[in-house]
Design a protein around this motif. Sequence first.
Motif, PDB file in Angstrom:
ATOM      1  N   LYS A   8       0.801  -1.323  -0.100  1.00  0.00           N
ATOM      2  CA  LYS A   8      -0.119   0.077   0.147  1.00  0.00           C
ATOM      3  C   LYS A   8       0.910   1.200  -0.093  1.00  0.00           C
ATOM      4  CE  LYS A   8      -3.666   2.209   2.620  1.00  0.00           C
ATOM      5  NZ  LYS A   8      -4.502   2.143   4.040  1.00  0.00           N
ATOM      6  N   LYS A   9       0.622   1.999  -1.054  1.00  0.00           N
ATOM      7  CA  LYS A   9       1.627   3.404  -1.172  1.00  0.00           C
ATOM      8  C   LYS A   9       0.695   4.284  -0.842  1.00  0.00           C
ATOM      9  CE  LYS A   9       4.524   0.895  -4.091  1.00  0.00           C
ATOM     10  NZ  LYS A   9       4.015  -0.562  -4.489  1.00  0.00           N
ATOM     11  N   THR A  10       1.174   5.067   0.162  1.00  0.00           N
ATOM     12  CA  THR A  10       0.203   6.457   0.159  1.00  0.00           C
ATOM     13  C   THR A  10       1.132   7.401   0.130  1.00  0.00           C
ATOM     14  OG1 THR A  10       1.409   6.454   2.559  1.00  0.00           O
ATOM     15  CG2 THR A  10      -0.825   5.294   2.440  1.00  0.00           C
ATOM     16  N   PHE A  11       0.386   8.681   0.124  1.00  0.00           N
ATOM     17  CA  PHE A  11       1.155  10.077  -0.151  1.00  0.00           C
ATOM     18  C   PHE A  11       2.474  10.006   0.720  1.00  0.00           C
ATOM     19  CE2 PHE A  11       1.907  14.462   0.472  1.00  0.00           C
ATOM     20  CZ  PHE A  11       2.296  14.848  -0.783  1.00  0.00           C
ATOM     21  N   LEU A  12       2.279   9.719   1.803  1.00  0.00           N
ATOM     22  CA  LEU A  12       3.363   9.690   2.653  1.00  0.00           C
ATOM     23  C   LEU A  12       4.687   8.958   2.491  1.00  0.00           C
ATOM     24  CD1 LEU A  12       4.141  11.538   5.363  1.00  0.00           C
ATOM     25  CD2 LEU A  12       3.278   9.702   6.738  1.00  0.00           C
ATOM     26  N   ALA A  13       4.450   7.813   1.812  1.00  0.00           N
ATOM     27  CA  ALA A  13       5.439   6.769   1.336  1.00  0.00           C
ATOM     28  C   ALA A  13       5.858   7.301   0.051  1.00  0.00           C
ATOM     29  CB  ALA A  13       4.497   5.391   0.847  1.00  0.00           C
ATOM     30  N   TYR A  14       5.112   7.904  -0.638  1.00  0.00           N
ATOM     31  CA  TYR A  14       5.781   8.732  -1.952  1.00  0.00           C
ATOM     32  C   TYR A  14       6.777   9.771  -1.523  1.00  0.00           C
ATOM     33  CZ  TYR A  14       3.025   5.947  -5.426  1.00  0.00           C
ATOM     34  OH  TYR A  14       2.551   4.975  -6.185  1.00  0.00           O
ATOM     35  N   ASN A  15       6.291  10.776  -0.443  1.00  0.00           N
ATOM     36  CA  ASN A  15       7.005  11.941  -0.123  1.00  0.00           C
ATOM     37  C   ASN A  15       8.269  11.224   0.665  1.00  0.00           C
ATOM     38  OD1 ASN A  15       7.344  14.431   0.597  1.00  0.00           O
ATOM     39  ND2 ASN A  15       7.238  13.977   2.546  1.00  0.00           N
ATOM     40  N   LYS A  16       8.386  10.273   1.426  1.00  0.00           N
ATOM     41  CA  LYS A  16       9.526   9.470   1.860  1.00  0.00           C
ATOM     42  C   LYS A  16      10.548   9.267   0.670  1.00  0.00           C
ATOM     43  CE  LYS A  16       7.805   7.907   6.188  1.00  0.00           C
ATOM     44  NZ  LYS A  16       7.324   6.685   7.006  1.00  0.00           N
ATOM     45  N   LEU A  17      10.044   8.486  -0.255  1.00  0.00           N
ATOM     46  CA  LEU A  17      11.073   8.158  -1.437  1.00  0.00           C
ATOM     47  C   LEU A  17      11.376   9.131  -1.986  1.00  0.00           C
ATOM     48  CD1 LEU A  17      11.954   6.004  -3.381  1.00  0.00           C
ATOM     49  CD2 LEU A  17       9.612   6.230  -4.818  1.00  0.00           C
ATOM     50  N   ILE A  18      10.818  10.321  -2.129  1.00  0.00           N
ATOM     51  CA  ILE A  18      11.421  11.629  -2.855  1.00  0.00           C
ATOM     52  C   ILE A  18      12.349  12.104  -1.898  1.00  0.00           C
ATOM     53  CG2 ILE A  18      10.747  13.755  -3.385  1.00  0.00           C
ATOM     54  CD1 ILE A  18       7.897  12.886  -4.489  1.00  0.00           C
ATOM     55  N   LEU A  19      12.081  12.168  -0.717  1.00  0.00           N
ATOM     56  CA  LEU A  19      13.126  12.750   0.341  1.00  0.00           C
ATOM     57  C   LEU A  19      14.335  11.977   0.513  1.00  0.00           C
ATOM     58  CD1 LEU A  19      13.471  14.464   2.930  1.00  0.00           C
ATOM     59  CD2 LEU A  19      12.501  12.882   4.323  1.00  0.00           C
ATOM     60  N   ILE A  20      14.319  10.590   0.727  1.00  0.00           N
ATOM     61  CA  ILE A  20      15.788   9.875   0.731  1.00  0.00           C
ATOM     62  C   ILE A  20      16.295   9.872  -0.785  1.00  0.00           C
ATOM     63  CG2 ILE A  20      16.356   7.297   0.845  1.00  0.00           C
ATOM     64  CD1 ILE A  20      15.290   8.764   3.335  1.00  0.00           C
ATOM     65  N   SER A  21      15.521   9.806  -1.865  1.00  0.00           N
ATOM     66  CA  SER A  21      16.026   9.878  -3.161  1.00  0.00           C
ATOM     67  C   SER A  21      16.962  11.105  -3.476  1.00  0.00           C
ATOM     68  CB  SER A  21      15.004   9.357  -4.456  1.00  0.00           C
ATOM     69  OG  SER A  21      14.425   8.098  -4.133  1.00  0.00           O
ATOM     70  N   PHE A  22      16.382  12.091  -3.237  1.00  0.00           N
ATOM     71  CA  PHE A  22      17.026  13.398  -3.381  1.00  0.00           C
ATOM     72  C   PHE A  22      18.208  13.790  -2.286  1.00  0.00           C
ATOM     73  CE2 PHE A  22      13.510  14.022  -6.407  1.00  0.00           C
ATOM     74  CZ  PHE A  22      14.321  15.133  -7.593  1.00  0.00           C
ATOM     75  N   TRP A  23      17.958  13.317  -1.342  1.00  0.00           N
ATOM     76  CA  TRP A  23      18.976  13.429  -0.474  1.00  0.00           C
ATOM     77  C   TRP A  23      20.281  12.587  -0.840  1.00  0.00           C
ATOM     78  CZ3 TRP A  23      21.320   9.121   2.556  1.00  0.00           C
ATOM     79  CH2 TRP A  23      22.392   9.882   3.733  1.00  0.00           C
ATOM     80  N   ALA A  24      20.148  11.391  -1.447  1.00  0.00           N
ATOM     81  CA  ALA A  24      21.252  10.626  -1.886  1.00  0.00           C
ATOM     82  C   ALA A  24      21.735  11.492  -3.139  1.00  0.00           C
ATOM     83  CB  ALA A  24      20.853   9.330  -2.175  1.00  0.00           C
ATOM     84  N   ILE A  25      20.802  11.739  -4.118  1.00  0.00           N
ATOM     85  CA  ILE A  25      21.285  12.267  -5.362  1.00  0.00           C
ATOM     86  C   ILE A  25      21.756  13.673  -4.905  1.00  0.00           C
ATOM     87  CG2 ILE A  25      20.310  13.534  -7.179  1.00  0.00           C
ATOM     88  CD1 ILE A  25      18.108  11.419  -7.368  1.00  0.00           C
ATOM     89  N   ASN A  26      21.489  14.490  -4.032  1.00  0.00           N
ATOM     90  CA  ASN A  26      22.183  15.864  -3.514  1.00  0.00           C
ATOM     91  C   ASN A  26      23.525  15.331  -3.095  1.00  0.00           C
ATOM     92  OD1 ASN A  26      22.024  18.381  -3.071  1.00  0.00           O
ATOM     93  ND2 ASN A  26      22.209  18.019  -0.771  1.00  0.00           N
ATOM     94  N   GLY A  27      23.507  14.438  -2.110  1.00  0.00           N
ATOM     95  CA  GLY A  27      24.994  13.991  -1.646  1.00  0.00           C
ATOM     96  C   GLY A  27      25.876  13.739  -2.672  1.00  0.00           C
TER      97      GLY A  27
END
Length: 179
Positions: free
Chosen positions: A57-76
């Motif tokens: 079950k993928k909620t808005f919060l799950a998508y937001n966490k994916l964006i958060l972690i992904s862009f944190w790693a990409i920014n690093g």
Amino acid sequence: MESDKKILSIPLRVSMCFILVGFIFKMLHWQLASTILTLAFVSILVLYALRFWNKPKKTFLAYNKLILISFWAINGLIQMYHLPFALYTQIILVISLILWAILEGTAYFSKENKSKKLNTSLIIWNLIMVLGSIAIMSGGFFMLLEWDYALALLTLGVFLITIYVFKDVFAQEIREENS
């Protein structure tokens, strides 16, 4: 699902440890620092994407966490290799972090709120906590710069955090009395 989540948690934690080791290597100007950090950021990016993919079950919060972690790693990675467009990844990172702080924020660290659904009062209290934290940080920074209204901003932040703490303490006492 639960076993998949537990299986992916250990490699994610190991990758986080490698990031810390890579930072230490980088600060000491040792060789392989960039290689360790690159492998750690890429592994976090891949492992968290797999973890998200396995969620039934993928909620808005799950998508937001994916964006958060992904862009944190990409920014690093962007920061480490001094690539252009770091500002754009940081803007997306900050927006997703603020969204996460408002929608889940302090409830993420509380065991009793794990099972509760998101409601308006929880969003308001998380928003008060976020605004109070930002006001304290900004007020402290402005005090260092000797800017006007720094003390008022710092006082507002302390007031908001105090309200949040009192609400949390008294709500817990009421829950204990009702049990």
